[in-house]
Write a protein that holds these residues in place. Structure first.
Motif, PDB file in Angstrom:
ATOM      1  N   LEU A   3      -2.352  -1.386   1.067  1.00 22.19           N
ATOM      2  CA  LEU A   3      -3.256  -1.271   2.211  1.00 22.19           C
ATOM      3  C   LEU A   3      -3.631  -2.654   2.745  1.00 22.19           C
ATOM      4  CD1 LEU A   3      -5.671   1.585   1.050  1.00 22.19           C
ATOM      5  CD2 LEU A   3      -3.880   1.731   2.791  1.00 22.19           C
ATOM      6  N   THR A   4      -3.734  -3.623   1.849  1.00 27.27           N
ATOM      7  CA  THR A   4      -4.062  -4.988   2.289  1.00 27.27           C
ATOM      8  C   THR A   4      -2.973  -5.532   3.207  1.00 27.27           C
ATOM      9  OG1 THR A   4      -5.320  -5.433   0.276  1.00 27.27           O
ATOM     10  CG2 THR A   4      -4.518  -7.337   1.504  1.00 27.27           C
ATOM     11  N   GLU A   5      -1.717  -5.313   2.826  1.00 23.03           N
ATOM     12  CA  GLU A   5      -0.605  -5.766   3.665  1.00 23.03           C
ATOM     13  C   GLU A   5      -0.618  -5.069   5.023  1.00 23.03           C
ATOM     14  OE1 GLU A   5       2.560  -6.843   0.067  1.00 23.03           O
ATOM     15  OE2 GLU A   5       2.699  -4.936   1.144  1.00 23.03           O
ATOM     16  N   LEU A   6      -0.952  -3.784   5.019  1.00 21.38           N
ATOM     17  CA  LEU A   6      -1.024  -3.058   6.295  1.00 21.38           C
ATOM     18  C   LEU A   6      -2.156  -3.594   7.164  1.00 21.38           C
ATOM     19  CD1 LEU A   6      -0.336   0.659   5.250  1.00 21.38           C
ATOM     20  CD2 LEU A   6       1.262  -1.036   6.156  1.00 21.38           C
ATOM     21  N   ARG A   7      -3.271  -3.968   6.548  1.00 19.75           N
ATOM     22  CA  ARG A   7      -4.373  -4.548   7.329  1.00 19.75           C
ATOM     23  C   ARG A   7      -3.955  -5.896   7.940  1.00 19.75           C
ATOM     24  NH1 ARG A   7      -7.551  -2.229   3.064  1.00 19.75           N
ATOM     25  NH2 ARG A   7      -8.849  -0.544   3.904  1.00 19.75           N
ATOM     26  N   VAL A  71      -2.810   5.158   8.979  1.00 25.47           N
ATOM     27  CA  VAL A  71      -2.979   5.115   7.514  1.00 25.47           C
ATOM     28  C   VAL A  71      -4.291   4.427   7.151  1.00 25.47           C
ATOM     29  CG1 VAL A  71      -2.051   4.153   5.375  1.00 25.47           C
ATOM     30  CG2 VAL A  71      -0.507   5.191   7.059  1.00 25.47           C
ATOM     31  N   LEU A  72      -4.590   3.310   7.803  1.00 21.72           N
ATOM     32  CA  LEU A  72      -5.826   2.578   7.508  1.00 21.72           C
ATOM     33  C   LEU A  72      -7.061   3.386   7.896  1.00 21.72           C
ATOM     34  CD1 LEU A  72      -4.771  -1.001   8.628  1.00 21.72           C
ATOM     35  CD2 LEU A  72      -5.106  -0.178   6.290  1.00 21.72           C
ATOM     36  N   SER A  73      -6.960   4.102   9.006  1.00 20.66           N
ATOM     37  CA  SER A  73      -8.084   4.944   9.426  1.00 20.66           C
ATOM     38  C   SER A  73      -8.349   6.047   8.408  1.00 20.66           C
ATOM     39  CB  SER A  73      -7.788   5.556  10.800  1.00 20.66           C
ATOM     40  OG  SER A  73      -8.815   6.449  11.180  1.00 20.66           O
ATOM     41  N   GLU A  74      -7.279   6.671   7.911  1.00 20.74           N
ATOM     42  CA  GLU A  74      -7.444   7.725   6.909  1.00 20.74           C
ATOM     43  C   GLU A  74      -7.969   7.146   5.597  1.00 20.74           C
ATOM     44  OE1 GLU A  74      -7.116  11.080   7.253  1.00 20.74           O
ATOM     45  OE2 GLU A  74      -6.996  10.548   9.376  1.00 20.74           O
ATOM     46  N   ALA A  75      -7.523   5.948   5.252  1.00 26.50           N
ATOM     47  CA  ALA A  75      -8.024   5.313   4.029  1.00 26.50           C
ATOM     48  C   ALA A  75      -9.520   5.020   4.148  1.00 26.50           C
ATOM     49  CB  ALA A  75      -7.249   4.025   3.755  1.00 26.50           C
TER      50      ALA A  75
END
Length: 298
Positions: A3-7, A71-75
């Motif tokens: 998730l960090t990489e996606l952010r 994905v980040l929103s769902e997380a």
């Protein structure tokens, strides 16, 4: 992929600049650059065109970046749900009570909650004991207020108050001239009763001998019985906590000796996951002063 990489990916796509993206992510620029390069290598795609003064998003990256935002929103939503779960007062406590308790206890309970600015929120329901028991066992209610005897398995029962029964009768009734009514007098008097299925009916029949009003159908609620008494069909027994709402200029109440009574309890599942909210409910209930009842202290 993390998730960090996606952010990092989404932030870089928004800023189009490694320095500004790193600043927003609170990391050093080399850290962000290495992470983005690692993500590109793992995907086998070039996500950005790197230039001296910034970056451009490649056509192949646009759909991936849009999906990364989802994905980040769902997380984030997942984390918020976990936060709410840790807050025992975020969601209403689902409280049920039998018909002869709810209408007379709920108003006092809600007033006390407001007076004390309690964090507790309540979903309230009235029903028969057996229905409340089933809904508690299925997890559709969190706690229920019923009268003893009540001790199903996997259930914690805490006594709230002991409640005597009062005789409700017209003010011009012959027995209204007495301060106390002897219980044996009720055996020869037409006493109106609640219908089958109401536990209060069973409690009355178990604790005292009463005469049945001939040719009169059972009442569906205490308020219905109150109207029947006012019309001259007979007298009835009511729980003491209902006295204030059911007596008026037409009707009055008298204590009965020896006094028939019941014990009212709060029941919940042993492994209920919000013990703090349940404890707050119990504290509020035990702080109430209900007419004619004796609160059970622990």
């Amino acid at each position: 992929m993390t998730l960090t990489e996606l952010r990092y990916l989404v932030t870089l796509a928004q800023e189009r600049h490694f320095g500004r993206a790193a600043e927003r992510c609170h990391v050093a620029q080399p850290t962000l650059s290495v992470a983005v390069k690692k993500l590109e290598d793992s995907l086998g795609l070039s996500l950005f065109e790197r230039h001296r003064h910034g970056v451009l998003v490649t056509p192949a990256a646009e759909a991936l970046i849009a999906q990364a935002q989802v994905v980040l929103s769902e997380a984030d939503k997942f984390e918020r749900m976990a936060d709410l779960s840790r807050d025992e007062f975020a969601e209403p406590l689902r409280l049920g009570a039998i018909f002869t308790v709810g209408p007379y206890l709920f108003p006092s309970l809600v007033r006390r909650m407001k007076q004390e600015a309690s964090p507790l929120k309540l979903y309230l329901e009235e029903n028969y004991t057996h229905v409340l028991d089933e809904r508690l066992a299925r997890g559709e209610l969190d706690a229920i207020i019923v009268a003893m005897p009540f001790e199903p398995p996997e259930t914690r029962v805490t006594a709230l108050f002991d409640e005597p029964f009062q005789l409700l009768l017209p003010r011009d009734h012959a027995m209204a001239s007495k301060k106390i009514i002897a219980a044996d007098v009720l055996a020869s008097s037409p006493v109106l009763m609640l219908g089958e299925g109401h536990c209060f009916r069973d409690q009355v029949l178990e604790t005292c001998q009463v005469g049945q009003a001939p040719g009169v159908s059972s009442g569906s609620s205490l308020m219905t019985l109150r109207h029947m008494v006012a019309s001259g069909l007979g007298i009835t027994l009511i729980p003491a906590s209902a006295e204030q709402q059911l007596s008026d200029d037409e009707l009055t109440t008298r204590p009965v000796k020896p006094s028939p009574h019941r014990r009212v309890v709060l029941a919940s599942r042993h492994r209920f996951s919000r013990p703090g909210a349940l404890q707050e409910l119990l504290r509020l209930l035990q702080s109430l002063s209900l007419l004619g009842t004796t609160m059970v202290r622990r």
